[in-house]
Design a protein around this motif. Sequence first.
Motif, PDB file in Angstrom:
ATOM      1  N   ALA A  26      34.445  -3.210 -90.284  1.00 64.37           N
ATOM      2  CA  ALA A  26      33.456  -3.572 -91.308  1.00 64.37           C
ATOM      3  C   ALA A  26      33.138  -5.061 -91.258  1.00 64.37           C
ATOM      4  CB  ALA A  26      33.971  -3.175 -92.690  1.00 64.37           C
ATOM      5  N   TRP A  74      34.911   4.170 -86.154  1.00 64.41           N
ATOM      6  CA  TRP A  74      36.039   4.428 -87.046  1.00 64.41           C
ATOM      7  C   TRP A  74      36.638   5.809 -86.791  1.00 64.41           C
ATOM      8  CZ3 TRP A  74      36.715   7.772 -91.363  1.00 64.41           C
ATOM      9  CH2 TRP A  74      37.814   7.463 -92.169  1.00 64.41           C
ATOM     10  N   VAL A 121      25.734   0.770 -89.592  1.00 69.09           N
ATOM     11  CA  VAL A 121      26.603   1.664 -90.364  1.00 69.09           C
ATOM     12  C   VAL A 121      26.953   2.899 -89.550  1.00 69.09           C
ATOM     13  CG1 VAL A 121      26.740   3.140 -92.403  1.00 69.09           C
ATOM     14  CG2 VAL A 121      25.802   0.832 -92.606  1.00 69.09           C
ATOM     15  N   GLY A 150      39.455  -0.010 -90.243  1.00 70.33           N
ATOM     16  CA  GLY A 150      38.174   0.071 -90.927  1.00 70.33           C
ATOM     17  C   GLY A 150      37.733  -1.280 -91.468  1.00 70.33           C
ATOM     18  N   ILE A 151      38.682  -2.058 -91.986  1.00 68.81           N
ATOM     19  CA  ILE A 151      38.359  -3.395 -92.498  1.00 68.81           C
ATOM     20  C   ILE A 151      37.869  -4.300 -91.370  1.00 68.81           C
ATOM     21  CG2 ILE A 151      39.338  -5.480 -93.525  1.00 68.81           C
ATOM     22  CD1 ILE A 151      41.226  -3.659 -95.110  1.00 68.81           C
ATOM     23  N   LEU A 192      29.423   1.948 -86.935  1.00 67.58           N
ATOM     24  CA  LEU A 192      30.702   1.715 -87.594  1.00 67.58           C
ATOM     25  C   LEU A 192      31.424   3.028 -87.868  1.00 67.58           C
ATOM     26  CD1 LEU A 192      32.758  -0.045 -89.157  1.00 67.58           C
ATOM     27  CD2 LEU A 192      31.254   0.121 -91.136  1.00 67.58           C
ATOM     28  N   ALA A 217      30.685  -5.604 -88.423  1.00 69.34           N
ATOM     29  CA  ALA A 217      29.337  -5.152 -88.785  1.00 69.34           C
ATOM     30  C   ALA A 217      28.690  -6.105 -89.782  1.00 69.34           C
ATOM     31  CB  ALA A 217      29.407  -3.739 -89.360  1.00 69.34           C
ATOM     32  N   LEU A 218      29.480  -6.611 -90.735  1.00 66.09           N
ATOM     33  CA  LEU A 218      28.949  -7.543 -91.728  1.00 66.09           C
ATOM     34  C   LEU A 218      28.488  -8.840 -91.074  1.00 66.09           C
ATOM     35  CD1 LEU A 218      28.468  -8.263 -94.701  1.00 66.09           C
ATOM     36  CD2 LEU A 218      30.824  -9.090 -94.805  1.00 66.09           C
TER      37      LEU A 218
END
Length: 318
Positions: free
Chosen positions: A296, A16, A9, A292-293, A12, A299-300
């Motif tokens: 993310a 970002w 996080v 950002g998507i 990320l 990271a997911l």
Amino acid sequence: MTRFILGRVGLLAIAWLLASVLIFATLRILPGDVALVIGGSKASPERTAQLREALGLNQPILTQYFEWIGGVLRFDLGESVLTGASISAELIEKAEVTVPLTLLSLAIVLVVALPLGVFAAYKRSSALGQVVQASSVLVSAIPVVWAGLLGIIVLSTWLQWLPSQGFPRDGWSEPWLAFRALILPALTIGLIEGAILFRFVRSATLRALEADHVRTAMSQGNSRLRALLAHGLPGVGLSVVSVLGLQAAALLVGAVVVEQLFSLPGLGRMLVTDVGNRDLTKVQSTILVMTGIILALGALVDVVHRLIDPRMKGSSEE
């Protein structure tokens, strides 16, 4: 595991914020002046100066950036400098087209790549397996625009199975019409990205067939197919998870081209229009949300991979 998630996080958030700086700076380098776009080519210098002041374009660059990013951090993406409409509301409206298009494309990618990739590896010496492999190379080399035009000619013009352009004016209030409008665009990018993932699945399956634990299972009386399905495919699945985030990001980027080609009122088409109109606030906010998507998703995928990979379970319990 908690430490790992918090670390991802944090990375990320840093990535970002760095992306926001790069996006803001890049758009300021582009030629053109939004004040001239609004005022028109015949606007007087005084009128242009008034517009620049009203839009805050005469403020220092750092001030403009911190005002914008501060609003984003408060979940306020601002307003379009051309229409005055809420950017957040427009993004949500356009996402009702882009998100289903991306998900449908991803479903097509998985349906194409997973079974065909495993089959082509298992039957790599057969003529059919080689034909499937050669076809994947051919499909992955086709440009998206050409694939879309070919789909329009065959499926819309000749066979008249699917609509070639547009989206229902009432949106998803007519679910079947809305879904039909997305099938051909989704096929356009889904088949190409599926052909790319196919080669990865095939390579991972070939490695699984040569793995010691699969060979051991065969030596214990299991057939080659049973050993692959029971002991090889879990490892293939782990490898596929590692690239799914990249595939989803590629589909999201591909939607920009596809929405233009098929006249879909999604994020991609809106972004291209706003770049031409020099609506900087809207453009930079849209790109930042899409970035950002994508971040993310990456990271997911890292977190999911760590959760399901037995080789990482020990370190994930820190």
